[in-house]
Structure formats: structure tokens, C-alpha cells
Design a protein around this motif. Structure first.
Motif, PDB file in Angstrom:
ATOM      1  N   THR A   1      18.379   9.433  18.458  1.00  0.00           N
ATOM      2  CA  THR A   1      18.155   9.046  17.058  1.00  0.00           C
ATOM      3  C   THR A   1      17.324  10.117  16.349  1.00  0.00           C
ATOM      4  OG1 THR A   1      15.995   7.978  17.299  1.00  0.00           O
ATOM      5  CG2 THR A   1      17.950   6.629  17.792  1.00  0.00           C
ATOM      6  N   ALA A   2      17.133   9.899  15.037  1.00  0.00           N
ATOM      7  CA  ALA A   2      16.317  10.825  14.230  1.00  0.00           C
ATOM      8  C   ALA A   2      14.875  10.326  14.100  1.00  0.00           C
ATOM      9  CB  ALA A   2      16.944  10.967  12.849  1.00  0.00           C
ATOM     10  N   LEU A   3      14.450   9.411  14.974  1.00  0.00           N
ATOM     11  CA  LEU A   3      13.096   8.853  14.806  1.00  0.00           C
ATOM     12  C   LEU A   3      12.020   9.937  14.913  1.00  0.00           C
ATOM     13  CD1 LEU A   3      11.180   6.505  14.374  1.00  0.00           C
ATOM     14  CD2 LEU A   3      11.322   5.979  16.821  1.00  0.00           C
ATOM     15  N   ALA A   4      12.120  10.803  15.915  1.00  0.00           N
ATOM     16  CA  ALA A   4      11.076  11.823  16.104  1.00  0.00           C
ATOM     17  C   ALA A   4      10.953  12.709  14.864  1.00  0.00           C
ATOM     18  CB  ALA A   4      11.384  12.664  17.336  1.00  0.00           C
TER      19      ALA A   4
ATOM     20  N   ALA B   1      19.390   3.381  13.394  1.00  0.00           N
ATOM     21  CA  ALA B   1      20.309   2.755  14.347  1.00  0.00           C
ATOM     22  C   ALA B   1      20.144   3.451  15.689  1.00  0.00           C
ATOM     23  CB  ALA B   1      21.739   2.889  13.858  1.00  0.00           C
ATOM     24  N   LYS B   2      20.027   2.649  16.727  1.00  0.00           N
ATOM     25  CA  LYS B   2      19.780   3.258  18.042  1.00  0.00           C
ATOM     26  C   LYS B   2      20.762   2.700  19.078  1.00  0.00           C
ATOM     27  CE  LYS B   2      15.969   0.108  19.344  1.00  0.00           C
ATOM     28  NZ  LYS B   2      16.670  -0.587  20.412  1.00  0.00           N
TER      29      LYS B   2
ATOM     30  N   ARG C   1       0.812  -1.225   0.000  1.00  0.00           N
ATOM     31  CA  ARG C   1       0.000   0.000   0.000  1.00  0.00           C
ATOM     32  C   ARG C   1       0.838   1.264   0.000  1.00  0.00           C
ATOM     33  NH1 ARG C   1      -3.164  -3.834   3.892  1.00  0.00           N
ATOM     34  NH2 ARG C   1      -4.698  -4.568   2.400  1.00  0.00           N
ATOM     35  N   GLY C   2       2.159   1.086   0.015  1.00  0.00           N
ATOM     36  CA  GLY C   2       3.047   2.263  -0.017  1.00  0.00           C
ATOM     37  C   GLY C   2       3.051   3.029   1.281  1.00  0.00           C
ATOM     38  N   TRP C   3       2.708   2.376   2.398  1.00  0.00           N
ATOM     39  CA  TRP C   3       2.692   3.050   3.695  1.00  0.00           C
ATOM     40  C   TRP C   3       4.058   2.909   4.353  1.00  0.00           C
ATOM     41  CZ3 TRP C   3      -2.532   0.374   5.330  1.00  0.00           C
ATOM     42  CH2 TRP C   3      -3.581   0.933   4.576  1.00  0.00           C
ATOM     43  N   LEU C   4       4.316   3.809   5.322  1.00  0.00           N
ATOM     44  CA  LEU C   4       5.661   3.917   5.908  1.00  0.00           C
ATOM     45  C   LEU C   4       6.021   2.721   6.805  1.00  0.00           C
ATOM     46  CD1 LEU C   4       8.106   5.905   6.152  1.00  0.00           C
ATOM     47  CD2 LEU C   4       7.048   6.725   8.268  1.00  0.00           C
ATOM     48  N   ILE C   5       7.223   2.206   6.570  1.00  0.00           N
ATOM     49  CA  ILE C   5       7.794   1.154   7.419  1.00  0.00           C
ATOM     50  C   ILE C   5       9.105   1.690   7.966  1.00  0.00           C
ATOM     51  CG2 ILE C   5       8.738  -1.191   7.503  1.00  0.00           C
ATOM     52  CD1 ILE C   5       7.117  -1.772   4.921  1.00  0.00           C
ATOM     53  N   ILE C   6       9.281   1.593   9.273  1.00  0.00           N
ATOM     54  CA  ILE C   6      10.562   1.977   9.870  1.00  0.00           C
ATOM     55  C   ILE C   6      11.096   0.791  10.663  1.00  0.00           C
ATOM     56  CG2 ILE C   6      11.717   3.472  11.560  1.00  0.00           C
ATOM     57  CD1 ILE C   6       9.835   5.694  10.761  1.00  0.00           C
ATOM     58  N   GLN C   7      12.329   0.393  10.353  1.00  0.00           N
ATOM     59  CA  GLN C   7      12.980  -0.651  11.138  1.00  0.00           C
ATOM     60  C   GLN C   7      14.036   0.010  12.021  1.00  0.00           C
ATOM     61  OE1 GLN C   7      13.529  -4.563  10.063  1.00  0.00           O
ATOM     62  NE2 GLN C   7      13.068  -4.327   7.900  1.00  0.00           N
ATOM     63  N   THR C   8      14.309  -0.610  13.162  1.00  0.00           N
ATOM     64  CA  THR C   8      15.412  -0.151  14.002  1.00  0.00           C
ATOM     65  C   THR C   8      16.407  -1.296  14.190  1.00  0.00           C
ATOM     66  OG1 THR C   8      14.447  -0.850  16.115  1.00  0.00           O
ATOM     67  CG2 THR C   8      13.875   1.360  15.339  1.00  0.00           C
ATOM     68  N   VAL C   9      17.650  -0.918  14.472  1.00  0.00           N
ATOM     69  CA  VAL C   9      18.647  -1.889  14.954  1.00  0.00           C
ATOM     70  C   VAL C   9      19.333  -1.280  16.158  1.00  0.00           C
ATOM     71  CG1 VAL C   9      19.135  -3.110  12.788  1.00  0.00           C
ATOM     72  CG2 VAL C   9      20.420  -1.049  13.337  1.00  0.00           C
TER      73      VAL C   9
END
Ligand code: C5J
Length: 234
Positions: free
Chosen positions: A139-142, A129-130, A64-72
Motif C-alpha cells: 500500500t501507499a501508507l508509508a 485499500a490493503k 482540529r484538522g489533524w490527519l485521519i487515515i482509514q483502511t479497508v
């Protein structure tokens, strides 16, 4: 409005462009023998059970082209972002930065720090990366979420009671509507996973909601259908 049949009550979905799937720390360090998880004395096999479910959710968002964010979770090679208190904690023989079977333990760029092959992100997908347990810390998540206009977060990943719960609590305090996907998260300790699910949805959803992947996928299908109908008949 599309909803997910969740606990403690239905979770109302926003439009797809305000929703993100967060996949926490599905990295070899935690899911494969020889990494940080095993160095801490854990049996890593229970964590692998959620892989097909997380893959399904990842694919649903991709379609659906929606946002996915993964962290490590990982540290710079000089360990300048790893407080001694974190490195020294515990009695394990292999500590953060030491060389293990998959390279240096919990160090960014090492083989063990990579996301498991089943969930390899696509080139256009975000990986954060966290250095801490919570994904908002240092991190730059916010700013990434703000840039995309995200208001609602669906959480998966490992481990439920450590990095997943820490991040969900950080997100809740920042005003995000958070839902934890019950069979999309795992712990080395089933009782800690259960306790986390119970804590999150207690007191009227004090940290957020929980739902199964099946319930989430049904809600997402409803949202996609509503989006299509609005596009065709604005
Ligand atoms: C831990 C995590 N358990 N991703 N990290 O150290 O939960």
C-alpha cells in the motif's frame, strides 16, 4: 508537553501536525451480518460496541484538522492480489471473491467492502485499500505518512489481534510511536483482544502504548490548548 496517561507509562504527544488517527477496517465485511467476518463463523455483534467511541475520536481529529487515515481490507475484482493461500484458508462455504448477501466477499468496491455509514470518511480524508492484514504491505501508507511528516500513530479498529496488531507491529518496526486505544478496538474473541493489549504494552511497551479513549481525549485537549497558547504567545 501534552501527554496521554497510558500504559506502561505516559505517552508524550508531538505537535498535532505530526499525529495521525488510524482507523483499521471498520467495513461492513467485518461488522455486519453477511460479510467476511460472519462467513468465517464469527458473531459480528461485539465489533459494533466500539462504533460510538471511534466516532468520537474521529470527530476530535476532524475538529482540529489533524490527519485521519482509514483502511479497508479488500482485493481487486480479478483477485490478482489475493494469494491462493489466503483465499483457500479455512472451511467456510463463502470464500473471498464469492457472492454473498453484500456482494462479492472482500472485493474492493462491493457494498460489503464499504466503511460503515457511521464512520464514512469525508472527501478530503484518506482511505487506504490493503490486500493484507498489515496496512503497510503493498500500500501507499508509508509514503502517505512520510508526506505528512507523521511520527505518532493512534490506533483504532478491528480486529485487535489481526489487522490492528499486524499494522501496529509494522509501524513500530518503522519507527512510529504507536498507541492502541483500548475501547476503540474490538475482536470477535475478547480474550484475544485482552492478550493483544497485554502483549503490546509488555516489556516496557515493546510494541507501544495502550490507553482508554477518555485518557486519549484528555491528552488531545491538553495538546490543543498548548497549541493555541503557542499560537497566541509564540
Ligand atoms: C481479518 C481484520 N480479521 N481486519 N481482518 O481478517 O482484522
Amino acid at each position: 508537553m501534552a501527554q496521554i496517561a497510558a500504559q506502561p507509562y505516559d505517552y508524550t504527544l508531538p505537535t498535532g501536525d505530526r499525529l495521525a488517527l488510524i482507523i483499521i477496517d471498520m467495513q461492513r465485511d467485518f461488522l455486519e451480518p453477511g460479510g467476511f467476518g460472519e462467513a468465517l463463523g464469527n458473531d459480528v455483534t461485539p465489533l459494533r460496541e466500539i462504533v460510538p467511541t471511534v466516532q468520537t475520536l474521529q470527530q476530535a481529529f476532524r475538529d482540529r484538522g489533524w490527519l485521519i487515515i482509514q483502511t479497508v481490507e479488500g482485493h481487486h475484482p480479478d483477485l490478482s492480489d489475493c494469494p491462493p493461500a489466503k483465499r483457500d484458508r479455512g472451511n467456510s462455504e463463502l470464500k473471498i471473491g464469492d457472492v454473498g448477501p453484500m456482494g462479492r466477499i472482500l472485493v474492493l468496491g462491493e457494498p460489503g467492502n464499504g466503511i460503515i455509514p457511521e464512520l464514512t470518511p469525508q472527501a478530503n480524508e484518506t482511505v487506504i485499500a490493503k490486500p493484507g492484514k498489515g496496512a503497510f504491505y503493498a500500500t501507499a501508507l508509508a509514503t502517505t505518512l512520510q508526506r505528512h511528516g507523521i511520527t505518532h500513530l493512534l490506533f483504532t479498529g478491528v480486529t485487535t489481534e489481526v489487522c490492528v496488531q499486524s499494522t501496529m507491529r509494522e509501524a513500530n518496526d518503522r519507527g512510529y510511536e504507536c498507541l492502541l486505544i483500548e475501547d476503540g478496538t474490538a475482536s470477535y474473541f475478547p480474550e484475544f483482544k485482552q492478550a493483544t493489549l497485554d502483549m503490546v504494552r509488555a516489556q516496557g511497551g515493546i510494541v507501544g502504548w495502550t490507553a482508554t479513549a477518555e485518557q486519549v481525549l484528555a491528552g488531545l485537549a491538553q495538546l490543543a490548548a498548548e497549541t493555541t497558547a503557542t499560537t497566541l504567545h509564540p
